[in-house]
Design an enzyme around this catalytic site. Structure first.
Site, short mmCIF file in Angstrom:
data_model
loop_
_atom_site.label_atom_id
_atom_site.label_comp_id
_atom_site.label_asym_id
_atom_site.label_seq_id
_atom_site.Cartn_x
_atom_site.Cartn_y
_atom_site.Cartn_z
N THR A 125 0.82 -1.21 0.00
CA THR A 125 0.00 0.00 0.00
C THR A 125 0.86 1.26 0.00
OG1 THR A 125 -1.48 1.29 1.42
CG2 THR A 125 -0.15 -0.32 2.53
N ASP A 126 0.30 2.33 -0.54
CA ASP A 126 1.01 3.63 -0.50
C ASP A 126 1.10 4.15 0.95
OD1 ASP A 126 -1.67 4.33 -0.09
OD2 ASP A 126 -1.76 5.79 -1.72
N GLU A 127 0.31 3.54 1.87
CA GLU A 127 0.34 4.03 3.26
C GLU A 127 1.68 3.78 3.92
OE1 GLU A 127 -3.24 3.42 5.55
OE2 GLU A 127 -4.45 3.27 3.74
N TYR A 153 -1.74 -0.42 11.13
CA TYR A 153 -1.94 -1.08 9.82
C TYR A 153 -0.76 -0.80 8.89
CZ TYR A 153 -3.41 -1.49 4.95
OH TYR A 153 -3.44 -1.78 3.60
N SER A 154 -0.44 0.49 8.70
CA SER A 154 0.62 0.80 7.72
C SER A 154 1.97 0.31 8.22
CB SER A 154 0.64 2.28 7.36
OG SER A 154 0.77 3.10 8.50
N SER A 156 2.45 -2.41 9.93
CA SER A 156 2.52 -3.85 9.69
C SER A 156 2.74 -4.14 8.20
CB SER A 156 1.25 -4.56 10.19
OG SER A 156 0.12 -4.22 9.40
N LYS A 157 2.17 -3.32 7.33
CA LYS A 157 2.39 -3.51 5.89
C LYS A 157 3.84 -3.18 5.53
CE LYS A 157 -0.25 -4.50 3.10
NZ LYS A 157 -0.69 -5.84 2.60
N ASN A 182 -5.73 4.09 -2.72
CA ASN A 182 -7.03 3.57 -2.29
C ASN A 182 -7.83 3.02 -3.47
OD1 ASN A 182 -6.24 5.52 -0.13
ND2 ASN A 182 -8.21 4.89 0.72
N PRO A 208 -20.89 9.58 8.28
CA PRO A 208 -19.89 10.08 9.25
C PRO A 208 -18.57 10.47 8.58
CG PRO A 208 -19.99 7.69 9.34
CD PRO A 208 -20.97 8.11 8.29
N ASN A 252 -12.08 13.77 0.99
CA ASN A 252 -13.16 12.88 1.43
C ASN A 252 -14.52 13.54 1.25
OD1 ASN A 252 -11.25 10.99 2.12
ND2 ASN A 252 -11.21 11.57 4.30
N ASP A 275 -12.21 13.05 14.62
CA ASP A 275 -11.23 12.59 13.64
C ASP A 275 -10.57 11.28 14.08
OD1 ASP A 275 -9.81 12.67 11.31
OD2 ASP A 275 -8.80 14.58 11.73
N GLY A 278 -4.07 10.19 14.44
CA GLY A 278 -2.94 10.00 13.52
C GLY A 278 -3.33 10.03 12.05
#
Ligand code: NAD
Ligand code: TYD
Length: 339
Positions: A125-127, A153-154, A156-157, A182, A208, A252, A275, A278
């Site tokens: 991922t780009d994250e 998440y990022s 761990s990737k 995405n 939301p 968004n 929000d 992070g």
């Protein structure tokens, strides 16, 4: 060619399986999936009829299971989509992200080493590059951008990417990595922005939006992503990383307003909520390398892709209504109830 697709009962993996069986009717496709909350056999119902397709239920981190599968099937290509994939869930419970995304990738790499493989492809991922500031629209992620992660998440990737690169350098496992922006399109699990907003709007529920809705994502239609992976496993250079993105940046809020407009629903459904901690501001991919080296170009502009996606959700209500009527309800209450 016999391709093992891990995580093929999820969003992108299932689209990849459909794309590959359509494009290469002679290939055999094996799917290994643990069927977590994000995996869904209904998604694979059509393809399950094909004699070229086989499904195995199992965990990529289960070494014995994975070795047995490799011993029995001897796949020559592995494409690893299997992962815990939702940032918000990683903030709530990081442990499973380390288990599946890092240790699971390690087990797959060990199996490739032990049984031999023509290609191991890691879907990343780009994250892993962190985020870009909103006031620098001239900046993009290239393959040289340093890894700099924000969420469990990022992180761990990124850890799994580093592991993949280490198995190339140390053990000569023939690997490639792709880092995409995405995705959106059919079979996208309704916890993610676009399908969540479509489902809520269709049910006249509040939409939301985190913070002010000014965060930017670079939207990639899932079929364009699948075609890029197809090219990388056939023509990509071993040991390389390829960024995949479509120059389709939207805030968004723009995305949410587009969904409402397409569905003829009022903007009064938007609710601004606390929000995400992070929260990355902007992701934007520079896809020059894959374009120049492999000739890949995205073909679906966001304004077309979002129409196709909304139509799919309208035509396949049963698919997502089955999901949101189940355990998803307690997830939704926990994430959004008091927010
Ligand atoms: P998803 O959550 O829709 O699907 C993940 C699939 O993996 C599910 O079918 C799940 O059952 C399976 N799985 C989870 N843990 C497993 C385990 N331990 N063993 C076997 N199977 C397991 O995810 P997605 O959106 O399709 O993402 C696929 C891959 O692409 C992930 O690696 C993700 O990090 C990456 N990615 C996704 C996006 C995106 O926009 N969706 C963007 C960039 C990268
Ligand atoms: P998401 O689909 O979770 O993908 P990612 O965090 O991996 O980019 O979220 C996309 C963007 O939408 C992100 O900036 C967070 C935001 N978002 C909301 O504003 N509301 C929501 O309910 C969700 C799920 C996401």
């Amino acid at each position: 060619m016999k391709i093992l697709v891990t995580g093929g009962a999820g969003f992108i993996g299932s689209n990849f399986i459909y794309h590959m069986l359509d494009t290469y009717p002679e290939y055999e496709i094996l799917c290994l999936d643990a069927l977590t909350y994000a995996g869904n056999m209904e998604t694979l119902a059509e393809v399950a009829k094909s004699p070229k397709f086989k499904f195995y239920k199992g965990d990529i981190a289960d070494r014995e299971f994975v070795y047995d599968l490799f011993e029995k099937e001897k796949p020559n290509v592995v494409v690893n989509f299997a992962a815990e994939s939702h940032v918000d869930r990683s903030i709530d419970n990081p442990g499973i992200f380390l288990q599946t995304n890092i240790l699971g990738t390690g087990v797959l790499l060990d199996a490739c080493r032990k049984y031999g493989i023509d290609r191991y492809h890691q879907v990343s991922t780009d994250e892993v590059y962190g985020d870009l500031p909103l006031d620098r629209p001239d900046l993009f992620f290239t393959e040289e951008t340093p890894i700099h992660t924000s969420s469990p998440y990022s992180a761990s990737k990124a850890a799994s990417d580093l592991l993949v690169q280490s198995y190339y350098r140390t053990f000569k496992v023939p690997v490639t990595i792709s880092r995409c922006s995405n995705n959106y399109g059919p079979y996208h699990f309704p916890e993610k922005l676009i399908p969540l907003m479509i489902a809520n709007a269709l049910n006249d529920k509040e939409l939301p939006v985190y913070g002010k809705g000014e965060n930017v994502r670079d939207w990639l239609y899932v079929l364009d992503h699948c075609k890029a992976i197809d090219l990388i496993i056939h023509k990509g250079k071993v040991g390389e990383v390829y960024n995949i993105g479509g120059h389709n940046e939207r805030t968004n809020l723009e995305v949410v307003k587009t969904v409402l407009k397409e569905l003829g629903k009022p903007e009064s459904l938007i609710r601004y909520v606390t929000d995400r901690p992070g929260h990355d501001m902007r992701y934007a991919i520079d896809p020059t390398k894959i374009s120049k080296e492999l000739g890949w170009e995205p073909t679906t502009a966001f304004d077309d892709g979002i129409k196709l996606t909304i139509k799919w959700y309208l035509d396949n209500k049963k698919w997502w209504e089955n999901i949101i009527s189940g355990e998803y309800q307690s997830y939704y209450e926990k994430m959004y109830g008091e927010r």
